[in-house]
Design a protein around this motif. Structure first.
Motif, PDB file in Angstrom:
ATOM      1  N   ASP A  65       0.784  -1.237   0.000  1.00 23.31           N
ATOM      2  CA  ASP A  65       0.000   0.000   0.000  1.00 23.31           C
ATOM      3  C   ASP A  65       0.813   1.281   0.000  1.00 23.31           C
ATOM      4  O   ASP A  65       0.296   2.334  -0.347  1.00 23.31           O
ATOM      5  N   ASP A  66       2.048   1.236   0.468  1.00 19.48           N
ATOM      6  CA  ASP A  66       2.816   2.454   0.682  1.00 19.48           C
ATOM      7  C   ASP A  66       4.105   2.471  -0.117  1.00 19.48           C
ATOM      8  O   ASP A  66       4.698   1.444  -0.393  1.00 19.48           O
ATOM      9  N   ILE A  69       5.926   8.026  -2.211  1.00 19.91           N
ATOM     10  CA  ILE A  69       4.982   9.048  -2.656  1.00 19.91           C
ATOM     11  C   ILE A  69       3.572   8.764  -2.149  1.00 19.91           C
ATOM     12  O   ILE A  69       2.623   9.425  -2.555  1.00 19.91           O
ATOM     13  N   SER A  70       3.426   7.797  -1.243  1.00 27.10           N
ATOM     14  CA  SER A  70       2.148   7.586  -0.574  1.00 27.10           C
ATOM     15  C   SER A  70       2.025   8.620   0.539  1.00 27.10           C
ATOM     16  O   SER A  70       2.991   9.313   0.884  1.00 27.10           O
ATOM     17  N   GLU A  71       0.859   8.734   1.120  1.00 30.94           N
ATOM     18  CA  GLU A  71       0.646   9.707   2.190  1.00 30.94           C
ATOM     19  C   GLU A  71       1.594   9.450   3.365  1.00 30.94           C
ATOM     20  O   GLU A  71       2.163  10.390   3.933  1.00 30.94           O
ATOM     21  N   LYS A  72       1.802   8.203   3.695  1.00 33.44           N
ATOM     22  CA  LYS A  72       2.694   7.852   4.813  1.00 33.44           C
ATOM     23  C   LYS A  72       4.143   8.243   4.504  1.00 33.44           C
ATOM     24  O   LYS A  72       4.849   8.780   5.352  1.00 33.44           O
ATOM     25  N   LEU A  74       5.127  10.552   2.256  1.00 32.23           N
ATOM     26  CA  LEU A  74       5.217  12.004   2.114  1.00 32.23           C
ATOM     27  C   LEU A  74       5.232  12.713   3.466  1.00 32.23           C
ATOM     28  O   LEU A  74       5.825  13.783   3.593  1.00 32.23           O
ATOM     29  N   GLU A  75       4.605  12.114   4.476  1.00 34.96           N
ATOM     30  CA  GLU A  75       4.608  12.745   5.798  1.00 34.96           C
ATOM     31  C   GLU A  75       6.026  12.826   6.359  1.00 34.96           C
ATOM     32  O   GLU A  75       6.363  13.776   7.059  1.00 34.96           O
ATOM     33  N   ARG A  78       7.387  15.866   4.664  1.00 37.38           N
ATOM     34  CA  ARG A  78       6.754  17.077   5.219  1.00 37.38           C
ATOM     35  C   ARG A  78       7.341  17.433   6.583  1.00 37.38           C
ATOM     36  O   ARG A  78       7.576  18.607   6.877  1.00 37.38           O
TER      37      ARG A  78
END
Length: 105
Positions: A65-66, A69-72, A74-75, A78
């Protein structure tokens, strides 16, 4: 990965800092995910030209799933950016950095 990074660092022309604690103004920072074994778990590492070797960020990605460039993933980036600009409770940071992403089109 540590051996590969050490080999690559010896190919450059720039002399390394005398001490790992010595401040270096301009250097690379890279986030990579590395598969750890046959279980499909990928750990996110920080490769920082101001450190002696790779640093595990504590983030684990699922190979299904990850990715970076997945949300996890990218965090992680960030959070680095927040620290670099001294935002959201982070001190220091002069905000001087460039960002480049290598991603599928």
């Amino acid at each position: 990965m540590s051996q590969f990074m050490e080999k690559c660092t010896k190919q450059g022309d720039t002399a390394p800092p005398e001490s790992p604690e010595e401040e270096v103004d301009f250097h690379y920072v890279c986030f990579v995910n590395v598969k750890s074994g046959l279980d499909g778990i990928e750990k996110v590492f920080l490769l920082d030209g101001d450190r002696q070797g790779p640093v595990h960020t504590g983030v684990v990605l699922s190979a299904v799933d990850d990715d970076m460039i997945s949300e996890k993933g990218l965090e992680v980036v960030r959070e680095f950016m927040r620290r670099a600009v001294g935002g959201e409770g982070c001190e220091g940071g002069d905000g001087q950095f460039s960002l480049l992403a290598l991603a599928p089109a």
